[in-house]
Write a protein that holds these residues in place. Structure first.
Motif, PDB file in Angstrom:
ATOM      1  N   VAL A 185       0.864  -1.111  -0.108  1.00  0.00           N
ATOM      2  CA  VAL A 185       0.158   0.023  -0.119  1.00  0.00           C
ATOM      3  C   VAL A 185       0.894   1.430  -0.101  1.00  0.00           C
ATOM      4  O   VAL A 185       0.557   2.249  -0.769  1.00  0.00           O
ATOM      5  N   LEU A 186       1.933   1.245   0.960  1.00  0.00           N
ATOM      6  CA  LEU A 186       2.743   2.424   1.056  1.00  0.00           C
ATOM      7  C   LEU A 186       4.144   1.970   1.418  1.00  0.00           C
ATOM      8  O   LEU A 186       4.395   0.942   1.975  1.00  0.00           O
ATOM      9  N   SER A 187       5.125   2.937   1.290  1.00  0.00           N
ATOM     10  CA  SER A 187       6.464   2.595   1.617  1.00  0.00           C
ATOM     11  C   SER A 187       6.376   2.830   3.321  1.00  0.00           C
ATOM     12  O   SER A 187       6.315   3.806   3.850  1.00  0.00           O
ATOM     13  N   LEU A 188       7.044   1.624   4.024  1.00  0.00           N
ATOM     14  CA  LEU A 188       7.131   1.756   5.195  1.00  0.00           C
ATOM     15  C   LEU A 188       8.662   2.474   5.911  1.00  0.00           C
ATOM     16  O   LEU A 188       9.657   1.984   5.087  1.00  0.00           O
ATOM     17  N   ALA A 189       8.547   3.400   6.552  1.00  0.00           N
ATOM     18  CA  ALA A 189      10.189   3.826   7.206  1.00  0.00           C
ATOM     19  C   ALA A 189      10.498   3.122   8.205  1.00  0.00           C
ATOM     20  O   ALA A 189      11.784   2.858   7.843  1.00  0.00           O
ATOM     21  N   SER A 190       9.865   2.182   8.970  1.00  0.00           N
ATOM     22  CA  SER A 190      10.542   1.597  10.012  1.00  0.00           C
ATOM     23  C   SER A 190       9.669   0.601  10.708  1.00  0.00           C
ATOM     24  O   SER A 190       8.359   0.341  10.511  1.00  0.00           O
ATOM     25  N   ASN A 191      10.211  -0.178  11.632  1.00  0.00           N
ATOM     26  CA  ASN A 191       9.646  -1.106  12.405  1.00  0.00           C
ATOM     27  C   ASN A 191       9.938  -0.937  14.071  1.00  0.00           C
ATOM     28  O   ASN A 191      11.269  -0.750  14.009  1.00  0.00           O
ATOM     29  N   GLN A 192       9.308  -0.735  14.936  1.00  0.00           N
ATOM     30  CA  GLN A 192       9.549  -0.196  16.112  1.00  0.00           C
ATOM     31  C   GLN A 192       9.148  -1.716  16.958  1.00  0.00           C
ATOM     32  O   GLN A 192       8.098  -2.243  17.119  1.00  0.00           O
ATOM     33  N   VAL A 193      10.345  -2.406  17.504  1.00  0.00           N
ATOM     34  CA  VAL A 193      10.139  -3.775  17.854  1.00  0.00           C
ATOM     35  C   VAL A 193      11.029  -3.842  19.716  1.00  0.00           C
ATOM     36  O   VAL A 193      11.979  -2.992  19.598  1.00  0.00           O
ATOM     37  N   PRO A 194      10.700  -4.725  20.386  1.00  0.00           N
ATOM     38  CA  PRO A 194      11.421  -4.897  21.620  1.00  0.00           C
ATOM     39  C   PRO A 194      12.809  -5.449  21.252  1.00  0.00           C
ATOM     40  O   PRO A 194      12.874  -6.305  20.208  1.00  0.00           O
ATOM     41  N   PHE A 195      13.698  -4.959  21.872  1.00  0.00           N
ATOM     42  CA  PHE A 195      15.213  -5.539  21.772  1.00  0.00           C
ATOM     43  C   PHE A 195      15.966  -4.920  23.038  1.00  0.00           C
ATOM     44  O   PHE A 195      16.239  -3.906  23.201  1.00  0.00           O
ATOM     45  N   LEU A 218      13.339   0.824  15.407  1.00  0.00           N
ATOM     46  CA  LEU A 218      13.407   1.448  16.559  1.00  0.00           C
ATOM     47  C   LEU A 218      13.409   0.494  17.600  1.00  0.00           C
ATOM     48  O   LEU A 218      12.380  -0.150  17.916  1.00  0.00           O
ATOM     49  N   ALA A 219      14.473   0.488  18.676  1.00  0.00           N
ATOM     50  CA  ALA A 219      14.529  -0.605  19.485  1.00  0.00           C
ATOM     51  C   ALA A 219      13.751   0.023  20.603  1.00  0.00           C
ATOM     52  O   ALA A 219      14.461   1.067  21.362  1.00  0.00           O
ATOM     53  N   TYR A 220      12.636  -0.810  21.277  1.00  0.00           N
ATOM     54  CA  TYR A 220      12.049  -0.407  22.376  1.00  0.00           C
ATOM     55  C   TYR A 220      12.594  -1.227  23.658  1.00  0.00           C
ATOM     56  O   TYR A 220      12.751  -2.531  23.441  1.00  0.00           O
ATOM     57  N   SER A 221      12.507  -0.698  24.749  1.00  0.00           N
ATOM     58  CA  SER A 221      12.850  -1.336  26.131  1.00  0.00           C
ATOM     59  C   SER A 221      14.181  -1.999  25.723  1.00  0.00           C
ATOM     60  O   SER A 221      14.559  -3.009  26.357  1.00  0.00           O
ATOM     61  N   PRO A 222      15.385  -1.027  25.820  1.00  0.00           N
ATOM     62  CA  PRO A 222      16.671  -1.659  25.487  1.00  0.00           C
ATOM     63  C   PRO A 222      17.292  -1.639  26.905  1.00  0.00           C
ATOM     64  O   PRO A 222      18.209  -2.713  26.904  1.00  0.00           O
ATOM     65  N   LEU A 223      16.603  -1.168  27.734  1.00  0.00           N
ATOM     66  CA  LEU A 223      17.003  -1.585  29.357  1.00  0.00           C
ATOM     67  C   LEU A 223      16.236  -2.632  30.194  1.00  0.00           C
ATOM     68  O   LEU A 223      16.331  -2.684  31.194  1.00  0.00           O
ATOM     69  N   GLN A 224      15.405  -3.098  29.255  1.00  0.00           N
ATOM     70  CA  GLN A 224      14.200  -4.110  29.689  1.00  0.00           C
ATOM     71  C   GLN A 224      13.525  -3.417  30.913  1.00  0.00           C
ATOM     72  O   GLN A 224      13.475  -4.160  31.881  1.00  0.00           O
ATOM     73  N   ARG A 225      13.071  -2.335  30.480  1.00  0.00           N
ATOM     74  CA  ARG A 225      12.230  -1.521  31.444  1.00  0.00           C
ATOM     75  C   ARG A 225      13.045  -1.589  33.109  1.00  0.00           C
ATOM     76  O   ARG A 225      12.361  -1.737  34.019  1.00  0.00           O
ATOM     77  N   ILE A 290      20.057  -1.646  14.125  1.00  0.00           N
ATOM     78  CA  ILE A 290      19.320  -0.932  15.091  1.00  0.00           C
ATOM     79  C   ILE A 290      19.484   0.630  14.665  1.00  0.00           C
ATOM     80  O   ILE A 290      20.842   1.028  14.594  1.00  0.00           O
ATOM     81  N   THR A 291      18.657   1.459  14.329  1.00  0.00           N
ATOM     82  CA  THR A 291      18.531   2.741  13.985  1.00  0.00           C
ATOM     83  C   THR A 291      18.890   3.657  15.339  1.00  0.00           C
ATOM     84  O   THR A 291      19.646   4.492  15.534  1.00  0.00           O
TER      85      THR A 291
END
Length: 329
Positions: A185-195, A218-225, A290-291
């Motif tokens: 449908v359209l070009s995606l810029a990114s995926n935000q995922v836990p890492f 986009l890495a979320y929870s890099p410090l594992q909360r 990882i951006t």
């Protein structure tokens, strides 16, 4: 601070991006609005120009806090990343049931993963209002919604882009096949995922795909909360409403194993005049694909410390040594 382009867009994000989940209080056991605003402002002062939030974080509270914090900053100097697809305010149930929860006042709410076209448009308009802006730099679906065709969801996002209300589209928590379908449908810029050092599932399929297709991660929870700061000890009691209570990552056994690993990192952190959290963040953003890393903060001191992680110099050998220890976890 270091800045990186997100995928094939012209959107440049600060490698440490302010994660505003905790600022909203929801699932973190409350928030202090004044301290959260100060944390975002302090973060910006040391080079953190991008902020990631979502409507569900405090049921609008996080977005309102972000909007308040940036209102005196020229709009083109900050990048606002928000989401859609987690509804707590539906008049009748739609989409995939996500969870029973409670808002910041303790009132029960039922949350649904829903990304129908009309809902996407409504959520975007609400986010623009709460953020006090007329455009969103990156609009991301928060979680997959199995009840709505992916094409329908991203046709709505495409309309928002055409209207100038959104610059780029992204996804969160999508696997590769879902990304491919959205891309029709359209070009995606990114995926935000836990890492994080203790949660690296994305390295199997998502990272190779994003590298091949030039998509940002986009890495979320890099410090594992908070777990990878070394400050959580066995027997820790979380505040009421904190979702970390009961998670496998916060059992006494897992905390002990993680802290034993962090003891190996301490001499290197001390050598770099850095905290464990800063060393972990620096290692994270040097991993293939990882951006940026999303780092949350409850106060100004934490946000400044997070940003300072980018002042650490790690050689290839040092990164490799840390990775060797991580692999042995």
């Amino acid at each position: 601070m270091i800045y990186r382009k997100l995928g094939q867009t012209d959107l440049e994000l600060s490698v440490i991006t302010f994660g505003a989940w905790a600022a909203g209080g929801w699932m973190w056991g409350s928030t202090d609005r004044k301290q959260a605003i100060e944390a975002i402002k302090a973060s910006y002062e040391v080079g953190v120009s991008s902020i990631d939030t979502a409507p569900i974080y405090g049921q609008g509270t996080s977005e309102e806090i972000v909007g308040e914090a940036i209102k005196e900053i020229p709009r083109d100097r900050v990048q606002l990343l928000t989401k859609f697809g987690m509804r707590w305010d539906l008049s009748s149930p739609k989409g995939d049931f996500a969870m029973h929860s409670a808002d910041n006042n303790g009132h029960p709410i039922d949350i649904y993963k829903y990304a129908g076209q009309e809902s996407v448009i409504k959520e975007c308009e609400d986010s623009l209002r709460r953020l006090g802006t007329d455009y969103i730099d990156l609009l991301q679906i928060h979680w997959p919604d199995s009840t709505t065709p992916i094409a329908e969801t991203f046709e709505a996002v495409a309309k928002l882009i055409e209207q100038g209300k959104v610059r780029y589209a992204g996804v969160c928590n999508y696997h590769v096949e879902q990304m491919k379908e959205a891309e029709q449908v359209l070009s995606l810029a990114s995926n935000q995922v836990p890492f994080s050092m203790v949660q690296r599932d994305i390295q199997q399929e998502v990272v190779p795909y994003c590298l091949e297709q030039h998509k940002g991660i986009l890495a979320y929870s890099p410090l594992q909360r908070g777990l990878l700061t070394g400050k959580i000890k066995p027997g820790h009691h979380f505040a009421a409403g904190d979702s970390r209570e009961g998670s496998k990552y916060y059992t006494d056994a897992f905390i002990r194993a993680t802290n034993a690993f962090l003891e190996k990192l301490k001499p290197l952190a001390e050598e770099k005049n850095a905290t464990l959290a800063q060393l972990v963040l620096r290692w994270t953003v040097e991993q293939p694909g990882i951006t940026v890393a999303l780092a949350g903060a409850r106060n100004a001191q934490q946000s400044v410390q997070n940003a300072a992680a980018m002042n650490i110099d790690l050689s290839e050998d040092e990164i490799g040594l840390i990775t060797k220890w991580v692999d042995a976890l």
